[in-house]
Motif scaffolding. Sequence first.
Motif, short mmCIF file in Angstrom:
data_model
loop_
_atom_site.label_atom_id
_atom_site.label_comp_id
_atom_site.label_asym_id
_atom_site.label_seq_id
_atom_site.Cartn_x
_atom_site.Cartn_y
_atom_site.Cartn_z
N ARG A 262 65.01 100.61 22.65
CA ARG A 262 63.73 101.21 22.24
C ARG A 262 62.72 100.15 21.88
NH1 ARG A 262 67.44 102.66 18.88
NH2 ARG A 262 67.35 104.79 19.70
N VAL A 263 61.46 100.56 21.89
CA VAL A 263 60.37 99.73 21.40
C VAL A 263 60.17 100.04 19.92
CG1 VAL A 263 57.88 99.31 21.54
CG2 VAL A 263 59.21 99.55 23.64
N LEU A 264 60.10 99.01 19.12
CA LEU A 264 59.87 99.18 17.69
C LEU A 264 58.38 99.30 17.42
CD1 LEU A 264 62.39 96.50 16.36
CD2 LEU A 264 62.74 98.98 16.52
N ARG A 265 58.03 100.16 16.49
CA ARG A 265 56.62 100.38 16.16
C ARG A 265 56.40 100.37 14.66
NH1 ARG A 265 55.20 105.67 19.79
NH2 ARG A 265 57.45 106.00 19.74
N ASN A 266 55.25 99.87 14.31
CA ASN A 266 54.76 99.98 12.93
C ASN A 266 53.47 100.77 13.00
OD1 ASN A 266 53.95 99.75 10.30
ND2 ASN A 266 53.88 97.52 10.25
N SER A 268 50.96 102.77 14.82
CA SER A 268 50.60 102.94 16.23
C SER A 268 50.74 101.65 17.02
CB SER A 268 49.16 103.45 16.35
OG SER A 268 48.26 102.50 15.80
N ARG A 269 51.32 100.63 16.41
CA ARG A 269 51.42 99.33 17.08
C ARG A 269 52.87 98.98 17.41
NH1 ARG A 269 48.59 95.06 18.37
NH2 ARG A 269 49.65 93.04 18.55
N ALA A 270 53.09 98.43 18.62
CA ALA A 270 54.39 97.93 19.01
C ALA A 270 54.63 96.58 18.34
CB ALA A 270 54.48 97.77 20.52
N THR A 271 55.79 96.44 17.72
CA THR A 271 56.09 95.21 16.99
C THR A 271 57.30 94.46 17.53
OG1 THR A 271 57.42 96.46 15.40
CG2 THR A 271 55.09 96.11 14.86
N GLY A 272 58.03 95.05 18.46
CA GLY A 272 59.20 94.38 18.99
C GLY A 272 60.11 95.36 19.72
N ILE A 273 61.37 94.99 19.83
CA ILE A 273 62.34 95.83 20.53
C ILE A 273 63.63 95.89 19.75
CG2 ILE A 273 61.40 95.37 22.83
CD1 ILE A 273 63.75 93.36 23.19
N GLU A 274 64.42 96.91 20.05
CA GLU A 274 65.79 97.00 19.54
C GLU A 274 66.74 97.07 20.71
OE1 GLU A 274 68.70 99.94 16.92
OE2 GLU A 274 66.52 100.11 16.69
N PRO A 492 48.97 104.10 25.20
CA PRO A 492 48.38 104.52 23.92
C PRO A 492 48.92 103.74 22.72
CG PRO A 492 49.10 106.41 25.20
CD PRO A 492 49.68 105.21 25.85
N VAL A 493 50.03 103.04 22.89
CA VAL A 493 50.60 102.27 21.78
C VAL A 493 50.00 100.87 21.80
CG1 VAL A 493 52.74 101.38 20.77
CG2 VAL A 493 52.75 103.58 21.99
N GLU A 494 49.33 100.52 20.71
CA GLU A 494 48.67 99.23 20.62
C GLU A 494 49.71 98.11 20.79
OE1 GLU A 494 45.90 96.66 17.47
OE2 GLU A 494 46.63 98.68 16.95
N GLY A 495 49.37 97.15 21.66
CA GLY A 495 50.26 96.02 21.86
C GLY A 495 51.39 96.27 22.83
N LEU A 496 51.48 97.48 23.41
CA LEU A 496 52.51 97.81 24.38
C LEU A 496 51.87 97.99 25.75
CD1 LEU A 496 55.42 98.63 25.21
CD2 LEU A 496 54.81 100.99 24.58
#
Length: 524
Positions: A262-266, A268-274, A492-496
């Motif tokens: 999955r993509v990690l989010r904080n 509405s922003r993407a912050t990394g991956i799991e 729509p996800v900021e940074g993704l």
Amino acid sequence: MQDEYDAIIVGAGINSLACAVHLGAKGWRVGIFEQAATPGGAVKTLELTEPGFRHDWAAMNLSLFAGSGFFKAHGADLVGRGLEFAPASNCFASVFDDGTWLGVSTGPGETRARIARFSEADAKAWDRLCAEFPGAAEYVFALLGNSMQMHVQGRLLAKALFRKGFAWTADLARLLVSSPRTWLTETFESPHVRATLAAWGMHLDFAPDMAGGAVFPYLESMASQNFGMVIGKGGADTAVKALLARIDAAGGEVHCGNRVARVLRNGSRATGIELADGTKIAAKRAVIANVAPSGLMRLLDGASGDAAFDAKMAKFSHAPGTMMIHLALDGLPDWTAGAELKSYAYVHIAPSLEQMARTYQQAVAGLLPDEPVLVVGQPTAIDPSRAPAGKHVLWVQVRMVPGVIRGDAAGAITGTDWASVKEIYADRAIGMIERHAPGFKAKILGRAVVSPLDLEADNPNLVGGDQVAGSHHLSQNFLFRPALGHATGNTPVEGLHITGASVWPGAGTGAGAGYMLARKLGGQ
């Protein structure tokens, strides 16, 4: 494994690697995470049959890569890291049931002379196309090589109108939306000439009557005539190896056998991956997903936060599947139509527009086609280093086939499970080659058959064995690839960001989507 990168890229296909190279040149630290054991996506070279026989898993032709904007920017560096091309002057040909053949080559007048044997009027039409190609190519390649944004394409349109006039620009636009059959029947009178060029539409998902498909037979025939073709010396993975070396030199990392869950989010922003094992990796500036739209939604646990975007991703459609047959041979096929065919990079068994249209419709209906289109690649005719001395490999694409089998159009195969059907269906395809090259079966030293579902298992972007990662029909091309408002890879996800063959400019080895995104993120 580092726990933080400037950018994380999901998937190690050609677009991912090109994106990482360009971002690395801009000073970004990039981490790529790939679920398969080997990087490259569809661009891999493996010993699939016998020791010493190197087979390109899916993609064989590197002409788009060699002619790309990415290669123009980074090619010298990649060549310095071992990238080497093997050029082909005899590019592609078709064989016909009446024992004739037609091929496109770079030699002066060679292709024209072959066409003239079928029709002098068609030879004159070929002359006209060749004369007009440089002027048309400037605009077509600019269209395909630039970001699909209104202001960018608007400037290109204005330039064409100013320099070429309305009538010329309208004719080009008509070509871009025409079906292969429309363009070919308007341009050529010989069914042999039409079929030879139409086969290139089937490399994507453009059966003869699909609107928007004419440009691909046009471009491939003209580009082959003018520039020839290239494959990778020693295998298509020569490109991948050079890209990996450049990424490593810039401090980037490629981690294979690591499925991203999955993509990690904080917010509405993407912050990394799991990762699937629970490991979390942070991305300071961007998360880039080289995945099909369905794969993107899985990474987002089914919801981006924008219901309209999610609906567009759910409606993204895939082309019919492909089956690959890899053969180790004691010698190249002895084509009865002509010994010269042994020198061609590709020989198509696609004898008519009607057969291609029927094959496509059968596959879409879930039927194993009674007579599929065969793309017979002869890489060792161009690059003998891929096999032991005096031996050869054959690369056979069976197009099109269904991802889910509902029946057999020929009524001979009763199974519907690809695991049990693929060897039987491969026999049908090999039988087609045997009819055009008697004694071919006796030359086979080893074979490996890759079903559509095998392709998808290796690379989830190839849904149902769709090697082009999504239909290129007009409703899903240009501004609509993968969906209106997202042709630049924004989500729509900021940074993704989404990239790969599902994003404009689509399938192939040109790495356009990855390179364009990297230029946007890295400030050109």
